[in-house]
Each structure stands twice: as C-alpha cells, then as structure tokens.
Scaffold this motif. Sequence first.
Motif, PDB file in Angstrom:
ATOM      1  N   LYS A 113     103.877  49.101 119.429  1.00 59.90           N
ATOM      2  CA  LYS A 113     105.429  49.442 119.374  1.00 59.90           C
ATOM      3  C   LYS A 113     105.549  50.864 120.133  1.00 59.90           C
ATOM      4  O   LYS A 113     106.426  51.204 121.222  1.00 59.90           O
ATOM      5  N   LYS A 114     104.648  51.738 119.847  1.00 57.36           N
ATOM      6  CA  LYS A 114     104.607  53.101 120.693  1.00 57.36           C
ATOM      7  C   LYS A 114     104.422  52.930 122.086  1.00 57.36           C
ATOM      8  O   LYS A 114     105.132  53.654 122.840  1.00 57.36           O
ATOM      9  N   ASN A 115     103.698  51.915 122.391  1.00 65.45           N
ATOM     10  CA  ASN A 115     103.319  51.561 123.918  1.00 65.45           C
ATOM     11  C   ASN A 115     104.348  50.501 124.797  1.00 65.45           C
ATOM     12  O   ASN A 115     103.821  50.145 125.585  1.00 65.45           O
ATOM     13  N   LYS A 170      98.582  49.607 111.448  1.00 68.24           N
ATOM     14  CA  LYS A 170      98.464  50.425 112.453  1.00 68.24           C
ATOM     15  C   LYS A 170      98.300  49.873 113.874  1.00 68.24           C
ATOM     16  O   LYS A 170      98.851  50.718 114.811  1.00 68.24           O
ATOM     17  N   LYS A 174     102.136  49.443 115.006  1.00 66.66           N
ATOM     18  CA  LYS A 174     102.751  50.450 115.212  1.00 66.66           C
ATOM     19  C   LYS A 174     102.252  51.141 116.713  1.00 66.66           C
ATOM     20  O   LYS A 174     103.036  51.801 117.536  1.00 66.66           O
ATOM     21  N   LEU A 175     101.115  51.091 116.955  1.00 67.07           N
ATOM     22  CA  LEU A 175     100.476  51.368 118.121  1.00 67.07           C
ATOM     23  C   LEU A 175     101.111  50.579 119.239  1.00 67.07           C
ATOM     24  O   LEU A 175     101.449  51.011 120.466  1.00 67.07           O
TER      25      LEU A 175
END
Length: 313
Positions: free
Chosen positions: A101-103, A95, A98-99
């Motif tokens: 990478k999103k940012n 998680k 993933k966060l």
Amino acid sequence: MFNKRILTLSLVIILAMSAVFISGCANNQEGLTGRVVIDGSSTVYPVTQAIAEEFMKEYPGVRVTVGSSGTGGGFQKYVVGETDINDASRPIGPKEKKLAKKNGIESIPVTVAYDGISVIVNPKNDWAQSMTVKELRQIWKPGSTVKKWSDIRPEWPNKPIDLYGPGTDSGTFDYFTEAINGEEGASRANYTASESDNVLVQGVAGNKYALGYLGYAYYKANKDKLNVVAIDNGAGKSVKPSMKTIGNGTYKPLARPLFFYLNKASLKNKEAVEKFVKFYMKNAKEIVPQVGYVPLSKAKYQSQFDKLDKLAE
C-alpha cells in the motif's frame, strides 16, 4: 493446357501460403508483445511455469519469466513493484500488505489450486507409516528435544532423525508451522532448510532416517523415491494426502489453497499481463491436476476470470 495447370498450381500455393500466414497471425494473437514478471512460491511454481509455457506457444511475442524464491522472498520484490505477479502458498501478511500500500500497489488475490502439505520419509522407513499432529509438534516445535526416532515412539529405531524442510521465506513453512505448532514461523531451527523442494526431495530420498515436508505435487512427482506419512489429526483416523482427500477436505490440518497476487496496475496497463492471467484462469482446470494439485471447480475459475475481465476495463 500446361500453362493453365501452372496457373492453377500457383493459385493453390498462394492460397495455402495465405492460410499459413493467417494462421500464424492468429497463433501470434495479432502480434502481442511484452513481458510478464513472476516470482514467489516454489509450491505454486510448477503450475505457473506450465501455464507460462503454454501461453508463450500461443503468444510467442510475449516473454513470461517465472522465479521461485519462496512466497516471502517473492513478496519482497512484489511489494516494491519489481514483479507483476507473486505466487503464494499463503495469504499476504499484514506487513507485506502495508508495504504494498505504501508503494501504491493494489493487489488482486487469485486462488489457483488446492494443495496438501506432505510429510515425507525415505522408502526404507518401514516404521513411520502414520503420525499424529501431536507427534509432529513434538518434532518441530521451537526448542524440541527430539533427536532420535525413538524419542517419538520407544519402539522406533534408536537412530538420529534427520530433518528437512522449507526455509523461512517459504509459505509452506509459514502454513505448516501455524497448522502444527499453532503459530506462524514457530519452528525448531536445527534442520536442513531449503527454498528448493527438489533439494528436500533429494535429502530425504538419500537418507533412511530422514523426515521432511513439502507440497503434494513434489511428493507425487517423486513417489518412486519417497514414502508419504498418513496424518492423524485426533479424529481417530490416519489420512494420507491424495487428490481425493485434499479435494474433499479430509486431509487435515495440512490441506490449503494456493494463490497468486496480481498488481492491479499491471492488469490495467499491460496487455500481456491481462492476457496471461485470463489464459491462466481458462486453462488452470486442465493443467493443475497434470502438475499434481487439486483444481478448483469450473465455476470458481470462471468467476475469477469474470472478475479479472471487469477489473481490466
């Protein structure tokens, strides 16, 4: 003659002052300025803090701040770009990754040292010198019915067992629960939890019937206040954590690597961060054992330095 001596003395003073000035410039490493922001694991904190202090002596124009809100708490800041580096006593989770990478945060994992999570008791505890992994699971599993020492072994005191351990934001909590209970985060909830290892030390040191767990460096620094429990992992031999047993892998299953995660953008775009992480790899071999953990080999630190050097280009 007198004037000649004055002239000679003046030249000596000027040359001496020039040497001091040049030395000062060298110590300030060409006037490097900037800031390095670090948070995360309280277990890794002593290493990073010690290296930060040495770094700032060499680079007085750079401010390095090191927090210790726990591996998970630190990752919450790191994945949104609030910090350059996150100290971690476990690998980054799915998680969190993933966060990040999103940012737009690309992480570089760096291994710092090796640790052995230490099960600690009060010095007045003369019965629990060794415990099995099964007994630790009996104590710490979710829904555990263990309330007294005699619930573990009948010959042990019929007294309440007071438990101390890291909070849920801690990488030590994550690693311990997976190693002992078979699932990360699976733990009884009725214990005194803290992200501060010093709080755990004080709790166990002040209570004859207490038991807790924390990073080896904190036990080693408080040997006069604590006893450490030898662990029998089923191989027929109980082993205490030490620099030797952690380093050679015989302290199982609670030996583990320690990390920091570096924001690649910080490495490439902030010279202070680049200098700091390289300084870290150059000096960790010497500083890590002073703090109380087991260092990597010189070759492993060098290979990580070379990787960082290449990525910074």
